[in-house]
Design a protein around this motif. Structure first.
Motif, PDB file in Angstrom:
ATOM      1  N   ASP A 132      32.188  59.946  88.041  1.00 18.11           N
ATOM      2  CA  ASP A 132      33.556  59.783  88.529  1.00 18.11           C
ATOM      3  C   ASP A 132      34.415  61.013  88.257  1.00 18.11           C
ATOM      4  O   ASP A 132      35.612  60.892  87.949  1.00 18.11           O
ATOM      5  CB  ASP A 132      34.217  58.533  87.926  1.00 18.11           C
ATOM      6  CG  ASP A 132      33.610  57.253  88.453  1.00 18.11           C
ATOM      7  OD1 ASP A 132      33.354  57.199  89.671  1.00 18.11           O
ATOM      8  OD2 ASP A 132      33.364  56.326  87.664  1.00 18.11           O
ATOM      9  N   SER A 133      33.834  62.182  88.344  1.00 21.12           N
ATOM     10  CA  SER A 133      34.578  63.434  88.198  1.00 21.12           C
ATOM     11  C   SER A 133      34.602  64.159  89.534  1.00 21.12           C
ATOM     12  O   SER A 133      33.675  64.043  90.339  1.00 21.12           O
ATOM     13  CB  SER A 133      33.926  64.331  87.139  1.00 21.12           C
ATOM     14  OG  SER A 133      33.952  63.714  85.865  1.00 21.12           O
ATOM     15  N   VAL A 134      35.673  64.927  89.763  1.00 20.11           N
ATOM     16  CA  VAL A 134      35.814  65.695  90.995  1.00 20.11           C
ATOM     17  C   VAL A 134      35.364  67.136  90.751  1.00 20.11           C
ATOM     18  O   VAL A 134      35.257  67.596  89.608  1.00 20.11           O
ATOM     19  CB  VAL A 134      37.275  65.663  91.499  1.00 20.11           C
ATOM     20  CG1 VAL A 134      37.672  64.269  91.925  1.00 20.11           C
ATOM     21  CG2 VAL A 134      38.227  66.194  90.435  1.00 20.11           C
ATOM     22  N   ALA A 135      35.115  67.865  91.845  1.00 20.97           N
ATOM     23  CA  ALA A 135      34.604  69.233  91.725  1.00 20.97           C
ATOM     24  C   ALA A 135      35.601  70.147  91.022  1.00 20.97           C
ATOM     25  O   ALA A 135      35.209  71.028  90.242  1.00 20.97           O
ATOM     26  CB  ALA A 135      34.272  69.773  93.119  1.00 20.97           C
ATOM     27  N   LEU A 136      36.888  69.960  91.274  1.00 20.65           N
ATOM     28  CA  LEU A 136      37.897  70.814  90.650  1.00 20.65           C
ATOM     29  C   LEU A 136      37.851  70.698  89.131  1.00 20.65           C
ATOM     30  O   LEU A 136      38.101  71.680  88.411  1.00 20.65           O
ATOM     31  CB  LEU A 136      39.289  70.447  91.181  1.00 20.65           C
ATOM     32  CG  LEU A 136      40.451  71.278  90.653  1.00 20.65           C
ATOM     33  CD1 LEU A 136      40.282  72.753  91.013  1.00 20.65           C
ATOM     34  CD2 LEU A 136      41.789  70.747  91.180  1.00 20.65           C
ATOM     35  N   TYR A 137      37.564  69.521  88.618  1.00 23.21           N
ATOM     36  CA  TYR A 137      37.489  69.335  87.171  1.00 23.21           C
ATOM     37  C   TYR A 137      36.408  70.241  86.565  1.00 23.21           C
ATOM     38  O   TYR A 137      36.621  70.879  85.531  1.00 23.21           O
ATOM     39  CB  TYR A 137      37.189  67.870  86.858  1.00 23.21           C
ATOM     40  CG  TYR A 137      36.808  67.619  85.424  1.00 23.21           C
ATOM     41  CD1 TYR A 137      37.772  67.639  84.416  1.00 23.21           C
ATOM     42  CD2 TYR A 137      35.486  67.378  85.066  1.00 23.21           C
ATOM     43  CE1 TYR A 137      37.422  67.425  83.089  1.00 23.21           C
ATOM     44  CE2 TYR A 137      35.129  67.155  83.755  1.00 23.21           C
ATOM     45  CZ  TYR A 137      36.097  67.183  82.762  1.00 23.21           C
ATOM     46  OH  TYR A 137      35.749  66.976  81.459  1.00 23.21           O
ATOM     47  N   TYR A 138      35.247  70.326  87.221  1.00 23.02           N
ATOM     48  CA  TYR A 138      34.170  71.152  86.695  1.00 23.02           C
ATOM     49  C   TYR A 138      34.515  72.630  86.777  1.00 23.02           C
ATOM     50  O   TYR A 138      34.189  73.413  85.867  1.00 23.02           O
ATOM     51  CB  TYR A 138      32.876  70.867  87.462  1.00 23.02           C
ATOM     52  CG  TYR A 138      32.310  69.499  87.203  1.00 23.02           C
ATOM     53  CD1 TYR A 138      31.902  69.116  85.930  1.00 23.02           C
ATOM     54  CD2 TYR A 138      32.187  68.575  88.226  1.00 23.02           C
ATOM     55  CE1 TYR A 138      31.385  67.860  85.680  1.00 23.02           C
ATOM     56  CE2 TYR A 138      31.665  67.315  87.991  1.00 23.02           C
ATOM     57  CZ  TYR A 138      31.273  66.950  86.715  1.00 23.02           C
ATOM     58  OH  TYR A 138      30.770  65.706  86.472  1.00 23.02           O
ATOM     59  N   ALA A 139      35.160  73.053  87.861  1.00 23.83           N
ATOM     60  CA  ALA A 139      35.552  74.456  87.988  1.00 23.83           C
ATOM     61  C   ALA A 139      36.549  74.837  86.897  1.00 23.83           C
ATOM     62  O   ALA A 139      36.470  75.924  86.317  1.00 23.83           O
ATOM     63  CB  ALA A 139      36.136  74.718  89.366  1.00 23.83           C
ATOM     64  N   CYS A 140      37.494  73.942  86.604  1.00 25.41           N
ATOM     65  CA  CYS A 140      38.479  74.216  85.546  1.00 25.41           C
ATOM     66  C   CYS A 140      37.826  74.190  84.168  1.00 25.41           C
ATOM     67  O   CYS A 140      38.132  75.027  83.310  1.00 25.41           O
ATOM     68  CB  CYS A 140      39.612  73.184  85.613  1.00 25.41           C
ATOM     69  SG  CYS A 140      40.600  73.257  87.112  1.00 25.41           S
TER      70      CYS A 140
END
Length: 600
Positions: free
Chosen positions: A66-74
């Motif tokens: 339940d995580s979005v791609a932007l979270y991983y990039a940040c």
């Protein structure tokens, strides 16, 4: 990397001192050529990420955790990947669960500064969603609530209409929740919710007001759901999410219900981890329709409605194409088979009647907005028909096939297919009915066909696209001609086309500007066709800046010789000497692979 979204730096962060280690990522950059959007963001592989986003991947999708791609990039501190996601519409609004999570997870201050630089609002809506949202918020009661709350973004300007839209698509049902009104249209609600569809076919069929007395229904949550039905965007305070979840269960909105249930688990886990009381009064939850299955989005819902309308329209026709004279003998019970589509207006085109909905026609086209506003005084299509038949508008100089494609786009924001021979009529209809985005939809369907057409036909498409301002086809044709100039120069159709165009400009300023980078945003205003063709050719030739004037003069001289040949061909007095002389004068135009049609 193109910058499709403008952004500004927060002045509060300008004075922060950043050390070199603040810019570094904890995870080394690496390539994941077969990774998904989450792996590409976590690895910082912007090449793979760009390919995925251009292919239409949902930028706000969630993975199994339940995580979005932007979270991983940040989290990994990949600035370029984060910027690409934000420019593609990743939601990072303040006071939202995902927005706050990205801010807290940002590895360094540079990433946080990037997050702050983007405005705290969702990306723009599509044409269909934006038009219907404007209609919903244009209703007096809905607009008034919006002005008094901070739940949603900008408010449409309705000052010219006194806080309400024109009377031609006034709401046909008003809900009263906790004593406050919400104005709506039955067809939109029926398309989005099985509960509302059943109610409008039975208990609420003839009701214009519905008053809820139950104490378990709260106005903010119900308002957010109705707004979502129109716009495919949900924006609600976290405090109201449990109320909305109960409403979704009652309205049979299964996909939205499942998303809300997951999000509530996130919120409760965040409260547990905080170990302190969290004030959710200012926190908001934002959901884009792209996060739901395609069949549960607005275009798919309205597509089902218009298909029912088209089927019912065919039932009303006699084999000879005229309106069924037997309807005057039919009773109201026999006409009930046409009630399921909730149509409230008919449009007659070449003796065929199309059942439609005023709210959709008026929301999508200023032309229909004006026509429907006078419908009570001008019922052009009702001659000889009984009173219970729907009011009609009559359209002329338009084929039934073109009108059917036009309303398909108005209801769905897309076209499944189109006959290339019908394209010119569609471009003309888009201009006449003030439905300009339709031109781009037609162009999207036509482009694969244009890859197969011969040079002579491509010249026709260039003239047509320039006439109607269809920039996408115009640019494609110019690119192909510029990269295959000598192939086109040998065709009589291209030479004849040159005689119909204004001569190229002698303004040297057009020749000394550096060619724009592929994909870079440029001036979309149409200029002289031959000027634009010259610039495209200079880009394809990759002429150095200090030699562009010389190359442009060579190109203009070649055009002059081709025009001379065309004039001789037109007069029927072409001599072999002239043709040979033109061949000697032609500049060397190396072939280019930037745009290569399949026939080349």
């Amino acid at each position: 990397m193109s910058n499709s979204r403008s952004w500004t730096i927060d002045s509060d962060l300008d004075g922060i001192d950043l050390d070199p280690q603040d810019f570094a990522a904890s995870v080394p950059l690496k390539k994941v050529p077969f990774g998904d959007v989450f792996e590409a963001s976590r690895a910082g592989d912007v090449v793979r990420l760009r390919d995925l986003l251009e292919s239409g991947v949902n930028v706000n999708a969630r993975d199994q955790w339940d995580s979005v791609a932007l979270y991983y990039a940040c989290l990994a501190g990949h600035l370029d990947a984060a910027r690409m996601l934000l420019e593609s519409g990743a939601i990072c609004s303040e006071h939202t669960f995902d927005g706050d999570r990205c801010h807290y997870a940002a590895l360094n201050l540079k990433v946080r500064k990037l997050l702050k630089s983007f405005e705290a609002r969702p990306p723009p809506l599509g044409p269909l969603q934006a038009a219907l949202r404007e209609t919903f918020l244009g209703c007096r009661a809905n607009g008034t609530y919006l002005e008094q709350s901070d739940n949603l973004s900008e408010v449409p300007d309705n000052s010219s209409t006194g806080g309400s839209t024109s009377g031609h698509f006034l709401p046909d049902v008003v809900f009263y929740v906790q004593g406050r009104p919400i104005e709506a249209h039955k067809v939109i609600l029926s398309a989005r919710s099985p509960f509302f569809k059943r109610k409008f076919e039975t208990d609420w069929k003839y009701r214009k007001e519905v008053r809820f007395s139950t104490g378990g229904l709260f106005y903010p949550a119900f308002y957010s759901l109705i707004h979502f039905f129109y716009s495919d965007r949900l924006e609600i305070a976290v405090d109201d999410m449990e109320d909305l979840l109960r409403i979704c269960k009652g309205c049979k909105c299964g996909s939205l219900q499942r998303v809300l249930e997951k999000e509530l688990i996130h919120q409760k886990y965040a409260e547990y981890k905080a170990l302190t009381d969290i004030d959710d009064s200012q926190k908001r939850f934002i959901l884009e329709g792209m996060s739901l299955p395609e069949e549960d989005r607005l275009p798919a819902a309205l597509n089902k409605i218009i298909q029912i309308c088209l089927a019912n329209s065919n039932k009303e026709q006699n084999p000879d194409g005229s309106v069924d004279n037997l309807v005057s003998c039919l009773g109201a019970t026999q006409m009930s088979e046409f009630d399921d589509d909730l149509a409230d207006v008919c449009v007659r085109v070449n003796k065929k009647t199309f059942r439609c909905h005023q709210v959709v026609l008026a929301s999508r086209s200023e032309y229909f907005k004006a026509r429907l506003s006078r419908m009570k005084d001008f019922l052009e299509g009702k001659d000889g028909l009984p009173d219970y038949i729907l009011p009609c508008l009559e359209e002329h100089d338009l084929s039934t096939e073109a009108f059917e494609k036009m309303i398909e786009y108005m209801y769905t924001d897309g076209l499944t297919d189109i006959d290339p021979d019908q394209a010119e009529e569609m471009f003309d209809a888009a201009s006449r009915y003030l439905l300009f985005p339709l031109k781009r939809a037609v162009a999207d369907v036509l482009l694969p066909h244009l890859e197969m057409v011969p040079p002579a036909e491509l010249c026709h498409w260039l003239i047509l696209s320039d006439l109607y301002g269809v920039l996408k086809i115009r640019e494609y044709c110019l690119d192909v001609i510029a990269c295959n100039f000598e192939t086109f120069a040998e065709t009589p159709e291209f030479r004849a086309m040159l005689l119909t165009l204004p001569p190229p400009s002698g303004d040297s300023s057009l020749r000394t500007t550096a060619p724009s980078a592929p994909g870079a945003g440029g001036n979309t205003d149409q200029q002289n066709l031959l000027d634009d063709l010259r610039e495209k050719w200079l880009e394809a030739e990759a002429a150095e800046l200090d030699k562009r004037d010389e190359s442009a003069l060579l190109f203009d001289k070649r055009l002059e010789m081709l025009m001379l040949v065309a004039e001789q061909e037109n007069s029927g007095a072409l001599s072999s000497d002239v043709h040979q002389e033109c061949s000697k004068e032609e500049p060397a135009l190396p072939p280019s692979s930037i745009v290569t049609p399949k026939w080349a």
